[in-house]
Design an enzyme around this catalytic site. Structure first.
Site, PDB file in Angstrom:
ATOM      1  N   HIS A 167      23.397 -57.900 -44.690  1.00 38.57           N
ATOM      2  CA  HIS A 167      24.449 -58.745 -44.100  1.00 38.57           C
ATOM      3  C   HIS A 167      24.198 -60.210 -44.472  1.00 38.57           C
ATOM      4  CE1 HIS A 167      24.938 -55.504 -40.806  1.00 38.57           C
ATOM      5  NE2 HIS A 167      26.079 -55.546 -41.455  1.00 38.57           N
ATOM      6  N   CYS A 192      21.359 -59.287 -34.562  1.00 39.18           N
ATOM      7  CA  CYS A 192      22.053 -57.988 -34.506  1.00 39.18           C
ATOM      8  C   CYS A 192      22.095 -57.400 -33.105  1.00 39.18           C
ATOM      9  CB  CYS A 192      21.346 -56.957 -35.388  1.00 39.18           C
ATOM     10  SG  CYS A 192      20.724 -57.577 -36.917  1.00 39.18           S
TER      11      CYS A 192
HETATM   12  C1  CIR Z   1      22.541 -50.770 -40.122  1.00 39.94           C
HETATM   13  O1  CIR Z   1      22.160 -50.541 -41.270  1.00 39.94           O
HETATM   14  O2  CIR Z   1      23.733 -50.851 -39.822  1.00 39.94           O
HETATM   15  C2  CIR Z   1      21.485 -50.972 -39.051  1.00 39.94           C
HETATM   16  N1  CIR Z   1      20.373 -50.125 -39.318  1.00 39.94           N
HETATM   17  C3  CIR Z   1      21.057 -52.422 -38.982  1.00 39.94           C
HETATM   18  C4  CIR Z   1      22.170 -53.334 -38.548  1.00 39.94           C
HETATM   19  C5  CIR Z   1      21.745 -54.751 -38.517  1.00 39.94           C
HETATM   20  N2  CIR Z   1      22.788 -55.559 -37.980  1.00 39.94           N
HETATM   21  C6  CIR Z   1      22.968 -56.841 -38.269  1.00 39.94           C
HETATM   22  O3  CIR Z   1      22.326 -57.374 -39.164  1.00 39.94           O
HETATM   23  N3  CIR Z   1      23.916 -57.489 -37.620  1.00 39.94           N
END
Ligand code: CIR
Length: 258
Positions: free
Chosen positions: A166, A253
């Site tokens: 991201h 996140c």
């Molecule tokens: C994913 O790959 O969607 C999750 N394992 C990690 C999400 C991380 N979210 C973020 O950076 N906002």
């Protein structure tokens, strides 16, 4: 800061299924659920210390990545947005999010198919929003979000992405015109007017720190980033994020802040 930027946060407890969360780092091993829960409790306490009233949602076992609640919504000062996650396994995490946001917002926008957008790709810098065109956020989702922003007097700009999950995995805005930047974003013309804190190659995980009101929350165990942020005169809190890092999750996140 006299006026708080944020007063509320929403988090979601990690599910036991967290061990099956999506990861680009299988070599880090599987998260330990009990430790992840303790780290999550500490995270909530840190948000409270920053002055936020925190709403804690129950775990969703059917969605291993659902504790990363940042990805299912974007909370701006004038409207909220329900996203459409690019990761197929995460798409239905948005169920119930509109109702949840309706308790806090009069206006709720949404990303519609074929658009995709995840909140981790959205970086708010005052009235301007940068949107990472990542593998999770497509051009259509970005365009829909920019239109919504413009309807509410904000602006938005898409940012081409390196192979980073991201946008905020690789850069984070610390207020006061300070941007944390991983090497992958260092030469980006769209970020040239910020004062950069360059993230050391061995501390790339810390490109995702969280500025909340008077504090910057920093992952524990990364002395160079910590020192660089302190050198800006900013107050810091450190949190152990080891279990979330294993499945590509960072500090931002784990919450929606507004
Ligand atoms: C994913 O790959 O969607 C999750 N394992 C990690 C999400 C991380 N979210 C973020 O950076 N906002």
């Amino acid at each position: 800061m006299s006026e708080p930027m944020f007063t509320k946060a929403i988090v979601r407890k990690p599910a036991r299924s967290l061990v099956h969360g999506i990861t680009t780092h299988p070599e880090f091993g599987k998260p330990d659920y009990e430790l992840a829960v303790r780290q999550h409790d500490a995270y909530v306490k840190a948000l409270e210390r920053c002055g936020l009233a925190v709403q804690v949602l129950p775990a969703l076992e059917e969605f291993p990545d659902s504790c990363f609640v940042e990805d299912v919504a974007v909370c701006t000062p004038r409207f909220a947005l329900v996203t459409r996650p690019g990761a197929e396994s995460r798409r239905d995490e948005i169920t119930g999010i509109r109702g949840l946001l309706a308790a806090h917002y009069q206006v709720i926008e949404e990303i519609k198919a074929p658009g995709t957008l995840e909140g981790g790709d959205v970086m708010m810098v005052g009235e301007k929003f940068y949107i990472g065109l990542s593998s999770r956020t497509n051009a259509e989702g970005c365009a829909q979000f920019i239109k919504a922003l413009e309807r509410h007097g904000f602006t938005g700009q898409g940012v081409r992405m390196p192979p980073t999950l991201h946008l905020k995995t690789g850069c984070s805005y610390m207020e006061e015109n300070v941007l944390l930047v991983d090497a992958a974003f260092a030469g980006y013309p769209e970020f040239k007017d910020f004062r950069h804190i360059a993230i050391a190659p061995e501390e790339t995980y810390t490109a995702n720190c969280l500025r909340i009101n008077d504090y910057v929350i920093v992952p524990a165990g990364y002395p160079r980033t910590l020192a660089a942020i302190k050198a800006q005169g900013m107050k810091t809190l450190e949190l152990d994020m080891s279990e979330y890092r294993k499945i590509d999750g960072g500090l931002s996140c784990l919450s929606l802040r507004f």
